[in-house]
Motif scaffolding. Structure first.
Motif, PDB file in Angstrom:
ATOM      1  N   ALA A  62      30.397  41.189  48.265  1.00 41.01           N
ATOM      2  CA  ALA A  62      30.619  40.092  47.319  1.00 41.01           C
ATOM      3  C   ALA A  62      30.184  38.759  47.925  1.00 41.01           C
ATOM      4  O   ALA A  62      29.637  37.904  47.223  1.00 41.01           O
ATOM      5  CB  ALA A  62      32.091  40.047  46.911  1.00 41.01           C
ATOM      6  N   ARG A  65      26.595  37.235  47.518  1.00 46.66           N
ATOM      7  CA  ARG A  65      26.226  36.401  46.366  1.00 46.66           C
ATOM      8  C   ARG A  65      26.274  34.927  46.712  1.00 46.66           C
ATOM      9  O   ARG A  65      25.458  34.145  46.220  1.00 46.66           O
ATOM     10  CB  ARG A  65      27.153  36.672  45.189  1.00 46.66           C
ATOM     11  N   ILE A  73      36.225  36.791  43.789  1.00 45.34           N
ATOM     12  CA  ILE A  73      35.956  38.090  44.414  1.00 45.34           C
ATOM     13  C   ILE A  73      37.086  39.058  44.089  1.00 45.34           C
ATOM     14  O   ILE A  73      36.848  40.211  43.716  1.00 45.34           O
ATOM     15  CB  ILE A  73      35.757  37.947  45.935  1.00 45.34           C
TER      16      ILE A  73
END
Length: 166
Positions: A62, A65, A73
């Protein structure tokens, strides 16, 4: 032995009747929970050579990104924010992620992957690719897509129920 059989009989008597679909859904849910345990164990095994666990792997992925806060998240992963915060703090201390200012929110920092975090994540993802290819070969893409679609519908329904409780 008779007492056990009688006890089982009492349990069966007190169990509410379900529809055929209710029974099928209950069996689906039990299978999904068992599968989740196996997937977590497999994820831990895949992540171990990089010094990680399944949970840490999810946060690293996550963080790649770069535009998500800990709370975002947690929502994306369906986890408690406090648990993700603890993992993120450990990953930050280890130099695998870094916190960055969030132009949308002064206090909710963004979670970003560091070069070392990206290297560890790359090791895990290389191992996962071979693992997924091996297991995936036992099914057609259509079968897996149908199973995923059912799971996604169930998650949407459960999320709607959870949201209505708040």
């Amino acid at each position: 032995m008779n007492e056990i059989q009688n006890g089982q009989h009492v349990v069966k008597q007190n169990r509410p009747e379900r529809t055929m679909e209710g029974n099928a859904f209950s069996a689906f849910a039990i299978t999904a929970l068992r599968l989740a345990g196996h997937l977590t164990a497999a994820g831990d095994h895949l992540a171990k050579p990089a010094g990680q666990t399944s949970a840490r792997w999810q946060v690293l992925a996550a963080a790649r990104r770069g535009d998500m806060s800990v709370a975002q998240i947690a929502r994306a992963l369906g986890l408690a924010r406090q648990g993700v915060q603890r993992l993120a703090d450990v990953l930050e201390k280890e130099g695998l992620i870094a916190y960055a200012d969030n132009p949308q929110h002064q206090r909710a920092k963004l979670v970003r992957l560091t070069a070392e975090g990206a290297a560890r994540l790359g090791l895990i993802e290389a191992a996962q690719a071979g693992w997924a290819d091996g297991l995936g070969a036992a099914f057609t893409a259509t079968e897996l897509d149908a199973a995923r679609a059912v799971m996604a519908r169930v998650m949407e329904m459960l999320e709607a129920v959870e949201a209505s409780r708040d």
